[in-house]
Design a protein around this motif. Structure first.
Motif, PDB file in Angstrom:
ATOM      1  N   CYS A   1       2.712  -4.665   3.135  1.00  0.00           N
ATOM      2  CA  CYS A   1       3.761  -5.420   2.453  1.00  0.00           C
ATOM      3  C   CYS A   1       4.265  -6.508   3.516  1.00  0.00           C
ATOM      4  CB  CYS A   1       4.746  -4.758   1.720  1.00  0.00           C
ATOM      5  SG  CYS A   1       5.856  -3.686   2.783  1.00  0.00           S
TER       6      CYS A   1
ATOM      7  N   CYS B   1       9.158  -3.118   1.199  1.00  0.00           N
ATOM      8  CA  CYS B   1       8.933  -2.113   0.125  1.00  0.00           C
ATOM      9  C   CYS B   1      10.069  -1.102   0.364  1.00  0.00           C
ATOM     10  CB  CYS B   1       7.315  -1.360   0.455  1.00  0.00           C
ATOM     11  SG  CYS B   1       7.384  -0.679   2.036  1.00  0.00           S
TER      12      CYS B   1
ATOM     13  N   ASP C   1       0.836  -1.154  -0.167  1.00  0.00           N
ATOM     14  CA  ASP C   1      -0.135   0.048   0.007  1.00  0.00           C
ATOM     15  C   ASP C   1       0.805   1.206  -0.165  1.00  0.00           C
ATOM     16  OD1 ASP C   1      -2.183   1.732   0.251  1.00  0.00           O
ATOM     17  OD2 ASP C   1      -2.608   1.409   2.151  1.00  0.00           O
ATOM     18  N   CYS C   2       1.466   1.483   1.215  1.00  0.00           N
ATOM     19  CA  CYS C   2       2.092   2.961   1.147  1.00  0.00           C
ATOM     20  C   CYS C   2       3.537   2.831   0.405  1.00  0.00           C
ATOM     21  CB  CYS C   2       2.353   3.355   2.953  1.00  0.00           C
ATOM     22  SG  CYS C   2       3.439   2.350   3.360  1.00  0.00           S
ATOM     23  N   ARG C   3       4.093   1.675   0.352  1.00  0.00           N
ATOM     24  CA  ARG C   3       5.558   1.584  -0.128  1.00  0.00           C
ATOM     25  C   ARG C   3       6.419   2.694   0.497  1.00  0.00           C
ATOM     26  NH1 ARG C   3       5.883  -1.189  -5.985  1.00  0.00           N
ATOM     27  NH2 ARG C   3       3.789  -2.349  -5.867  1.00  0.00           N
TER      28      ARG C   3
ATOM     29  N   GLY D   1       7.041   2.063   3.922  1.00  0.00           N
ATOM     30  CA  GLY D   1       7.284   1.522   5.220  1.00  0.00           C
ATOM     31  C   GLY D   1       6.660   1.740   6.438  1.00  0.00           C
ATOM     32  N   ILE D   2       5.441   2.319   6.356  1.00  0.00           N
ATOM     33  CA  ILE D   2       4.616   2.678   7.548  1.00  0.00           C
ATOM     34  C   ILE D   2       3.151   2.020   7.584  1.00  0.00           C
ATOM     35  CG2 ILE D   2       5.743   4.992   7.930  1.00  0.00           C
ATOM     36  CD1 ILE D   2       3.398   6.291   6.505  1.00  0.00           C
ATOM     37  N   CYS D   3       2.846   1.304   6.564  1.00  0.00           N
ATOM     38  CA  CYS D   3       1.476   0.696   6.647  1.00  0.00           C
ATOM     39  C   CYS D   3       1.221  -0.587   7.163  1.00  0.00           C
ATOM     40  CB  CYS D   3       0.829   0.957   5.575  1.00  0.00           C
ATOM     41  SG  CYS D   3       1.267  -0.127   3.937  1.00  0.00           S
ATOM     42  N   GLY D   4       2.439  -1.252   6.663  1.00  0.00           N
ATOM     43  CA  GLY D   4       2.351  -2.961   7.194  1.00  0.00           C
ATOM     44  C   GLY D   4       1.738  -3.706   6.198  1.00  0.00           C
TER      45      GLY D   4
HETATM   46  S1  FES Z   1       3.797  -1.306   1.678  1.00  0.00           S
HETATM   47 FE1  FES Z   1       3.333  -0.119   3.549  1.00  0.00          FE
HETATM   48  S2  FES Z   1       4.900  -1.039   4.816  1.00  0.00           S
HETATM   49 FE2  FES Z   1       5.581  -1.945   2.682  1.00  0.00          FE
END
Ligand code: FES
Ligand code: HEM
Lengths: 220, 252
Positions: free
Chosen positions: B66, B84, B57-59, B61-64
């Motif tokens: 991936c 990501c 989602d966020c790519r 490193g904050i959404c969790g």
């Molecule tokens: S895509 Fe959001 S943490 Fe990796």
């Protein structure tokens, strides 16, 4: 469900039981080592035989401590098996490719060292407590029984191997039990890990000393 | 640079799945790992093949969202880094890379690298909240929180719920995730009153979901992209044991 049932039912409660019973077994391991090391006193066995008689003097104390130890062993094994089965079920499909970064060898083999120690304890009780696995057993003749029992090379080897396994078990268990009981501190936990390692090595060395010196004929 | 990817392909929840090898002769070292999968997927689509399904989602490193096990380590070899945020320059030209989904009974595989992590949502629903009316923010300093406590709560609150702890644990245990939630809420004044109850409810839900137990190996701590510490598991154990062992009986 009662609080006790809820405690036992949970993974954390079972682990706390492992830790508490582990501490009891740990205390026994240290006391037992201190007692047994008296075999190294070169007095023809006077001290260790007196110690043996002392342990048998009071049936209440003897059977009381045996009962506590037996209950601890039983609970420790029961909870470990239940948790191990649960852990196995938690990952039905293994990884094709797996890498370990932190998990020590000792921590990954608790379910190997533990059961092997249990087997050894059965052998050990038959060897020096009941005498069933001993060629020339005489009740309360602790010194003579130990010398004749451990001069047999394979018996001595079994003791050494079991004590190395016990060392790996308490190397991990010795600090893990604090974590299981909820005790952790950035200043003391690293020391605790080092302390557990030192204690594990000392316990193993101390116990190995007995069969090794008897087998080499240094203690007679 | 050239990489060879061995990727877990699984058509659906019931498909047994298998590893499929893809050659990537010309990837840019500055791509993220997910971008490399994007490039691979473009090619698969051009060839009329099914692209590799993976969560993201966020790519940043904050959404969790991936999460995949890369060479036997959740999120790959770099510490404190999500998949990501992992760049191909972490690898060497010619490397072979194994890519698999999180493997746990409580995280059933949906397709390829995508697993169902709603078990985490149910654990949160069981107690990962503060039951007070929210309303507007309190006045500054009306509720004093010592700096060290705020920092510790923040360390725990970093958890993004990606599930790397479960994936890395030899026992498929979710203790690090639950510990992070129990700790960050329990450390702050608003969450304190419910902390033992919360620990008990969340742990009971965690057990119901079929996660394993902790054997204190430390693998989760090493795998966590947000560096959640084992110390928090001890804190959860403490809250749970007190909440069960020393709980006061309900008033009649
Ligand atoms: S895509 Fe959001 S943490 Fe990796
Ligand atoms: C003299 C005998 C033993 C001693 C002194 C001992 C001691 C301990 C201690 C202190 C712990 C740590 C508990 C914790 O992490 O909370 C432990 C854990 C454990 N023990 Fe034992 N134990 C003994 C025998 C056994 C036996 C016979 C088994 C057999 C099944 C066993 C299996 C385990 C397992 C599986 C663990 C958990 C490991 C982990 O957390 O990774 N132990 N033991």
């Amino acid at each position: 469900m009662s609080w006790l049932g809820r405690l036992y039912d949970s993974t954390i409660g079972k682990k706390a039981i492992m830790a508490v019973t582990g501490v009891i077994l740990f205390a026994f391991i240290i006391g037992h080592l201190a007692g047994n090391l008296q075999i190294l006193i070169p007095d023809g066995g006077a001290r260790i035989d007196a110690y043996g008689r002392f342990l048998h003097e009071s049936p209440v104390l003897l059977w009381g401590s045996r009962l506590v130890l037996l209950a601890s062993v039983f609970l420790h094994i029961l909870t470990s098996v239940q948790l191990a089965l649960r852990n196995r079920r938690a990952r039905p499909q293994p990884y094709e490719f797996r890498e370990w970064r932190e998990a020590s060898y000792a921590s990954r083999t608790m379910m190997i060292s533990g059961p092997l120690i249990a087997l050894f304890v059965v052998y050990h009780l038959g060897h020096f407590t009941t005498g069933h696995f001993h060629g020339s057993f005489e009740p309360l003749k602790v010194h003579d029984n130990m010398i004749s029992g451990l001069q047999v090379w394979w018996a001595s080897a079994a003791y050494v191997a079991a004590m190395i396994l016990l060392g790996t078990h308490v190397y991990h268990g010795g600090w893990s039990l604090f974590q299981s009981l909820g005790i952790s501190h950035p200043r003391y936990t690293p020391l605790l890990k080092k302390g557990a390692a030192v204690v594990a090595v000392l316990i193993t060395l101390g116990y190995v000393l007995i069969p090794a010196t008897i087998w080499m004929g240094l203690v007679r | 640079m050239r990489l060879t990817l061995h990727v877990w392909r699984q058509k659906g929840p019931k498909d047994p799945g298998r590893i499929v090898t893809y050659d990537m002769p010309d990837v840019n070292p500055d791509m993220s790992f997910l971008e490399a999968l994007d490039v691979l997927n473009e090619r698969l689509i051009q060839r009329g093949e099914d692209p590799i399904a993976f969560d993201h989602d966020c790519r940043e490193g904050i959404c969790g969202a991936c999460g995949m096990v890369i060479n036997g380590i959740p999120h790959g070899p770099r510490r404190a880094t999500t998949a990501c945020q992992l760049h191909l320059r972490t690898f060497k030209d010619g490397d072979e890379i194994w890519v698999e989904p999180w493997r746990a009974r409580a995280f059933p595989t949906i397709k390829d690298l995508v697993v169902d992590r709603s078990a985490f949502d149910r654990i949160i629903a069981a107690g990962g909240f503060v039951s007070v009316p929210t309303g507007s923010a309190p006045d500054g300093n009306a509720l004093p929180v010592p700096k060290k406590v705020a920092d510790l709560a923040m360390d725990a609150a970093q958890c993004i719920g990606c599930g790397a702890c479960v994936a890395s644990c030899p026992n498929g245990s979710a203790m690090l995730f639950v510990a992070a939630k129990v700790s960050h809420l329990g450390l702050l004044p608003q969450g304190r009153p419910e902390r033992r109850d919360r620990a008990r409810k969340m742990v009971e839900q965690m057990d119901r979901e079929g996660f394993g137990a902790c054997t204190n190996t430390g693998e989760c701590e090493a795998a966590c992209p947000k560096e959640i510490r084992l110390e928090f598991i001890a804190r959860m154990n403490r809250d749970f044991l007190r909440g069960t062992f020393a709980e006061r009986p309900e008033a009649e």
